[in-house]
Design an enzyme around this catalytic site. Sequence first.
Site, PDB file in Angstrom:
ATOM      1  N   SER A  45       0.834  -1.262  -0.173  1.00 38.95           N
ATOM      2  CA  SER A  45       0.119   0.180   0.070  1.00 38.95           C
ATOM      3  C   SER A  45       0.950   1.349   0.085  1.00 38.95           C
ATOM      4  O   SER A  45       1.987   1.298   0.624  1.00 38.95           O
ATOM      5  CB  SER A  45      -0.808  -0.056   1.281  1.00 38.95           C
ATOM      6  OG  SER A  45      -1.726   1.101   1.199  1.00 38.95           O
ATOM      7  N   HIS A  87      -7.632  -3.376   3.844  1.00 35.82           N
ATOM      8  CA  HIS A  87      -7.117  -2.348   3.926  1.00 35.82           C
ATOM      9  C   HIS A  87      -7.769  -1.282   2.926  1.00 35.82           C
ATOM     10  O   HIS A  87      -8.169  -0.151   2.950  1.00 35.82           O
ATOM     11  CB  HIS A  87      -5.733  -2.422   3.844  1.00 35.82           C
ATOM     12  CG  HIS A  87      -5.055  -0.928   3.401  1.00 35.82           C
ATOM     13  ND1 HIS A  87      -5.166  -0.556   2.068  1.00 35.82           N
ATOM     14  CD2 HIS A  87      -4.163  -0.318   4.028  1.00 35.82           C
ATOM     15  CE1 HIS A  87      -4.543   0.722   1.740  1.00 35.82           C
ATOM     16  NE2 HIS A  87      -3.917   0.575   3.208  1.00 35.82           N
ATOM     17  N   ASN A  88      -7.883  -1.765   1.482  1.00 33.61           N
ATOM     18  CA  ASN A  88      -8.518  -1.083   0.539  1.00 33.61           C
ATOM     19  C   ASN A  88     -10.144  -0.895   0.776  1.00 33.61           C
ATOM     20  O   ASN A  88     -10.564   0.205   0.516  1.00 33.61           O
ATOM     21  CB  ASN A  88      -8.378  -1.922  -0.659  1.00 33.61           C
ATOM     22  CG  ASN A  88      -6.968  -1.732  -1.275  1.00 33.61           C
ATOM     23  OD1 ASN A  88      -6.002  -1.410  -0.558  1.00 33.61           O
ATOM     24  ND2 ASN A  88      -6.802  -1.926  -2.442  1.00 33.61           N
TER      25      ASN A  88
END
Length: 917
Positions: free
Chosen positions: A556, A613-614
Site C-alpha cells: 500500500s 485495507h482497501n
Amino acid sequence: CYYQQGQWYGDADAYKDLTSKIKKYESNLNHLISHNRLFYFAIPPNVFEETGVAIKQTAMADKGWTRIIIEKPFGRDLQSCEELLSTLSKNFKEEQMFRIDHYLGKEMVQNLLVMRFGNLWFEKIWDRDSIQCVMLTFKEPFGTDGRGGYFDKYGIIRDIIQNHLLQVLSLLAMEPPSKIDGPEAGESIRDAKVQVLKAIPPITVDDCFLGQYEGYTDDPTISNKDSNTPTFAVLRCFVHTPRWAGVPFIFKAGKALNERKAEMRIQFKDAPAATFLFETKCPRNELVMRMQPSEAIYIKTNVKSPGFSSDPIQSELEVNYNSRFFSSGGNEDNNPDAYTRLILDVLRGRSATFVREDELRRAWEIFTPILHKIEDDQIKPVVYARGSRGPDGADEFIMKKSGYVRNQDYVFFNGEVTRKSDVGTNPICDIGLYGLAVMGQNFALNIASHGFTICIGNRSPSKVDVTMKRAVTEGHLPVIASSNPKDFIQKLKRPRKVIILVQAGQAVDDTISKLSELMDKGDIIVDGGNEWYPNSIRRAKALEEKGIMFVSMGISGGEEGARNGPSLMPSGPRDAYSELERILSSCAAQVKDGACTTYIGPVGAGNFVKMIHNGIEYGDMQLIAEIYDILKNVVGLDNEEIGDVFSEWNNGMLESYLIDITSKILKKKDDVTGKGYVVDYILDKTGMKGTGRWSVQSAAEVSVAAPTISSALDARYISGRKDERAIASRLLKGPANASSKLKKADKRKFIEYLSKALYASKICSYAQGLGVIKAASDENNWNINLSECVRIWKGGCIIRAKLLDKIQAAFTSNPSLANLMVDPKIAGELTSCLESWRSVIIACTYKGIPCASLSGSLNYYDSYRTADLPANLTQAQRDYFGGHTFERNDREGPFHCAWTDTHKDIGNVNERTKGET
C-alpha cells in the site's frame, strides 16, 4: 527559496526584479562582510551571450564575488568552442567561470591525486617501463530513450569521451603538480593537465572503432532515421612524453550495453621470466579504479593456487569504498555526490576540479578532426545488439591496438570475483523484481536505494531500459538488467527471491509459470499485486509441489509509497519471510515504532489484509467526498474555502494522508483551460479495480456488517450510471429548500459538527474492516495480530492517519477486543461526537444530500449499541413463511410455531437450522 520568471533568457527587467529581491534579502544580512552571488548556466549555449549581458548589467554582486557555473556542452567542435569562449569572456573573467564536468567530482577521480602522489610505491611503477596499456571505460545498459534528439547531434564521443574520459586521462597521466592543496593548487593542477593534453596528437580514423545499437533510430525524437551517430566508440591515443611514450591509451564508451560501469584500468607488462619460472602463462597484473557503481580500487595480483598446485592464479587486493568507509556507523551520507562536491568547490573558490579555457580548447583540437571525418565521410558504425558487450570486432580492435591481454579465467564483476565464463550467469543479485509498470519500477528502485543489488525483468525490454536509466539518474543505484527470464533467474543469489508485480489474474499465473520452470527447491516467489486471496492459496499449493515457497504480499502507498517506503503486508511460509525480512524491513516506510511491515500470517492472509485495507480506504474516501458535498452545498463554501477547512483539520484529530491530499486537490487550478479548478472539470464517475467489491463479499462470507464500506461501494456503482442520473435529476424531486445555504453565523459551528461526524464515521470504518479481518483470521486459523496490522498502516499507506495510534493502543491493551468501538477510550470519543454526528445526518436528510457512508456509520454504531433489535420480527417472518425456526429468549434450543391452522408440524427442528450462519 524564490522563483523569478522572465520572458526570455536575457530578460533584463526580470533580472532587475531578481536583483531587487536579492538586495532586500541581503539588507537583513548586514552583519556579513560580503554578499556573494552564484549563477548556474544549465541553459542552451546559444543564449549564453544574452544571459551574460543581462547578469553583467543588472545582477552582479556589490560586495563580494560573482561566479558562474557553466554546464556542458562546451561546443561541438573547436570552432563552436572558440565562439562560446569569446561570448563568455565579454562579460566574465576566467576566474569567475567554473566549467563543470561532474566526473571531476567523483570520489575515485579525486582520489587519483592522493593515490599517485601520496604513495611511495605508486610512482615507481607509473610509467612506460611497467605499464602495457591504459583503458578508460564507460558503459550504460540503456539507450537514449527519449533523449535521442539531443544525443543525435553530439554522439558518444562528444557526450562522454571528449570531456569526461579525457579529463580522467589528464589526471592519470600528468606529472606531479607543484601543489595539490591550497590556494595555488587550482592553477598548478590544471597547468599539469594541459601539458598532458598538449602531448596528445589529434586522433585519426585508423585509431577509431564505431558502433550503433540496434533500434537506435526507433527513438521518436530522432528525425534522421539514417543517422550514423555512434552510440559506441573505441578510440586509441598516445601521450608523447618521456613517461608515457609508446603506451596506448584506450577510450571505450557505449550505450545499451550489458552492464553499467565506469572505470580506469591499467594493465602492467608481463612479469619477467614468469613463463619459464612457473612453466605456465602468468596473468598480467592490473590496477582497476572503479568510478561506478560501488566505487572501489582493486589490484589483480597473482597468488599460489590453493592446495597441492603451485601454479599462479589471479586474486585481488581490494578496497570497496561503500563497505570500507560508508556502510557502518551511519556514515552513508558522508560520501557526497559529484555535484555536491563541485558546487561546494565553487563556493570555496577552488578551481582545480573545473575545466580551464586552455584545457577546453586543446581537448577540441584533439577530437575535432576525427569528429569532422566521421560526419563528412558518413562513416557507418557497426550495429550491435542491445544488452551485448558491444559490436563484433570491438574486443579484437582493442587487443590489436593496445596489446591488452584478457585473462579468460577471472573478472571482478559488480563487486564480486568470478570466472569470466560465468559473467551474465553468475548469481550476483540479492533479489529480483519482474514487472516494470511504474509501481514495479518504483519498488525496484526503492529496494536498490537501500543497498540491495536487484535484478529487473519485464516482458517488454523497453521498460527495463527506462528503469535502468532511472537507476542512474536517481543515484547510480545497484540495479542489474536482464534480457529474458532465464537471464533474470540466473543472476539471483540462492535461495532466489523474486517479486512479481504484474496485473492480477491470468498475468500472474503466466509469469509464475514462466519463472518457476527455471527455479529450484527452496526458492521464493512473492506476488505483490492486489490479488483475490483464494488465488494466492491455490498458487502456493501448486508451487509447494515443486518445493518453491510462495508469499502473497499486499503493498500500500501507491506509486509514491513504492518508491519512498510503502506499507508491506507479506504472508506465507515463515522460512520465506525470514529470508525476505531484512530487505522488506529496509524498504518499507519507517515510523517511530518501526518499519511498516510485519509477518501477517499464512499465505493469503497478506492479500486479505490488503484487500480489507482497501475496503477501509473506500469507506474513508467516500466519507470525505460526502463531507465535501455538504461543505459545498449546505455550508456554501467554495473550493479554496473547503481546501482551507481540510488543511485545518489535517492539523488536528483528523490528520491523515487522505485529508492532506484532499486540501491540495481542491486548491489545484485547472492546467488545461487555465480557468477554475481541476476538480470541477472531473466527471463524477468513480472507477474501481475490484478490492472494494471483494471486501464487501468477504465481509458477507464471515457474517460481519460493514455498512460504511458497502455503502461506499454502492456510491461508486451509482456514480457510474451518470446518464441515468442526469435523466432522474429532472424527474425525481428533492426537498423544496435544497438550495438554501447556512447563515454565516451558523457555518463555523456546523463545520465543527462535520469534523466530529467525519471522525466518528472513520472510527466505524476501521472497526468494520478490522472486524472482518478478525473473523476471517479466526475462521482460517491465520492468527493475525490486529495491533501489528494497525501499526504497519501508520506509514507509507493510503489510510495512514493520526487516529491509528489510538486504534493500535486499543488492540495492544486488549488483543481479543470484540469490536474497536467497545474499547473504553474509543467509546468515549464516539460518545463525544454523537450530537454533532446526528445533527449532520439530520441536515443532510432535510436538504436531500446523499450521505450513505456517514449515515451507514451512524446506523452501524446505533445497531451495535442496541441490546434488543427488531430482528425478532424478521426471524418470526422467516419461520412463518419458510419454517426456518427461531431461538427463544427464555429457554434453549430451536423452536417452530404453528402460526395458523394451515401450519403443520415440521418434524425435527434441528434439521431445519443446518447451513445457517
